[in-house]
Design an enzyme around this catalytic site. Structure first.
Site, mmCIF file in Angstrom:
data_model
loop_
_atom_site.group_PDB
_atom_site.id
_atom_site.type_symbol
_atom_site.label_atom_id
_atom_site.label_comp_id
_atom_site.label_asym_id
_atom_site.label_seq_id
_atom_site.Cartn_x
_atom_site.Cartn_y
_atom_site.Cartn_z
ATOM 1 N N CYS A 164 34.820 37.080 41.301
ATOM 2 C CA CYS A 164 35.878 36.070 41.151
ATOM 3 C C CYS A 164 35.651 34.996 42.210
ATOM 4 C CB CYS A 164 37.277 36.702 41.242
ATOM 5 S SG CYS A 164 37.653 37.475 42.818
ATOM 6 N N ASN A 179 37.140 36.962 46.024
ATOM 7 C CA ASN A 179 36.845 38.405 46.185
ATOM 8 C C ASN A 179 37.950 39.120 46.970
ATOM 9 O OD1 ASN A 179 34.232 40.523 47.641
ATOM 10 N ND2 ASN A 179 35.372 40.829 45.780
ATOM 11 N N CYS A 203 41.457 39.091 45.223
ATOM 12 C CA CYS A 203 42.522 39.411 44.252
ATOM 13 C C CYS A 203 41.984 40.124 43.007
ATOM 14 C CB CYS A 203 43.269 38.157 43.826
ATOM 15 S SG CYS A 203 44.146 37.338 45.171
ATOM 16 N N ARG A 204 41.240 39.394 42.166
ATOM 17 C CA ARG A 204 40.851 39.940 40.863
ATOM 18 C C ARG A 204 39.661 40.887 40.907
ATOM 19 N NH1 ARG A 204 40.372 34.138 38.254
ATOM 20 N NH2 ARG A 204 39.739 33.797 40.426
ATOM 21 N N SER A 205 38.538 40.448 41.505
ATOM 22 C CA SER A 205 37.347 41.306 41.437
ATOM 23 C C SER A 205 37.485 42.618 42.220
ATOM 24 C CB SER A 205 36.070 40.537 41.822
ATOM 25 O OG SER A 205 36.130 40.021 43.119
ATOM 26 N N ASP A 209 43.955 33.335 37.811
ATOM 27 C CA ASP A 209 43.974 33.527 39.263
ATOM 28 C C ASP A 209 45.419 33.773 39.711
ATOM 29 O OD1 ASP A 209 43.861 33.342 41.970
ATOM 30 O OD2 ASP A 209 42.669 31.506 42.015
HETATM 31 P P1 4NP Z 1 40.519 35.715 43.608
HETATM 32 O O1 4NP Z 1 41.812 34.867 44.024
HETATM 33 O O2 4NP Z 1 39.463 34.717 43.232
HETATM 34 O O3 4NP Z 1 40.998 36.522 42.453
HETATM 35 O O4 4NP Z 1 40.144 36.549 44.808
HETATM 36 C C1 4NP Z 1 41.787 33.860 44.989
HETATM 37 C C2 4NP Z 1 41.874 34.171 46.309
HETATM 38 C C3 4NP Z 1 41.892 33.174 47.259
HETATM 39 C C4 4NP Z 1 41.809 31.847 46.873
HETATM 40 C C5 4NP Z 1 41.708 31.540 45.532
HETATM 41 C C6 4NP Z 1 41.690 32.545 44.596
HETATM 42 N N1 4NP Z 1 41.854 30.815 47.836
HETATM 43 O O5 4NP Z 1 41.846 29.637 47.452
HETATM 44 O O6 4NP Z 1 41.881 31.091 49.030
#
Ligand code: 4NP
Length: 149
Positions: free
Chosen positions: A8, A11, A13-15, A122
């Site tokens: 994602c 790294n 939240c989702r992955s 997201d």
């Molecule tokens: P992820 O979510 O891609 O599912 O881990 C996010 C985590 C942090 C951010 C964006 C998406 N950020 O902009 O910091």
């Protein structure tokens, strides 16, 4: 050993959820599962507390994970690279060196909903329900993946 990489943006939240969920459904001796982000903002961090909580609610511990950035060598290490959304897909394809690399990259929700090209939204800027929704989507996709492996 079959190797699966979940990707994602951050790294956190989702992955990490996808990694934890798939690990819970496969035999560790046969399948290696890891995750990475296309961005470096959170390298070295634990998963987001909301991902940790929703995983724990479903009996999965993801507190052993630390965020890392995707590297080109991952194309050599992994058999398949599941990305969460179109943006991750484009970012990983930009790093592909050849057709074989490109063919390893797949949108994870196409496993449960073939050819629909759906995105795992997201959940970072939203509330807890977003994390529960993401959990359900990834759990369904990982059921298909684990059956296929
Ligand atoms: P992820 O979510 O891609 O599912 O881990 C996010 C985590 C942090 C951010 C964006 C998406 N950020 O902009 O910091």
């Amino acid at each position: 050993m079959y190797k699966v990489l979940m990707v994602c943006l951050g790294n956190i939240c989702r992955s990490p959820l996808a990694e934890g969920i798939l690990k819970s459904k496969v035999n560790k001796a046969d399948v290696f599962v890891d995750s990475a982000g296309t961005g470096a903002y959170h390298v070295g961090n634990l998963p987001d507390p909301r991902s940790i909580d929703v995983a724990a609610k479903h009996g999965i511990n993801i507190t052993d994970q630390k965020a890392r950035k995707f590297v080109v060598k991952d194309f050599d290490e992994f058999d398949v690279i599941y990305v969460m959304d179109d943006s991750n897909y484009q970012n990983i394809l930009l790093l592909a060196r050849n057709k074989a690399d490109e063919e390893k990259v797949k949108l994870i929700l196409n496993e449960a909903h073939p050819n629909k090209n759906l995105n795992v939204p997201d959940p970072y800027y939203g509330g807890d329900q977003g994390f529960e929704d993401v959990y359900k989507m990834l759990d369904e996709a990982c059921n298909f993946i684990s059956k296929k492996i």
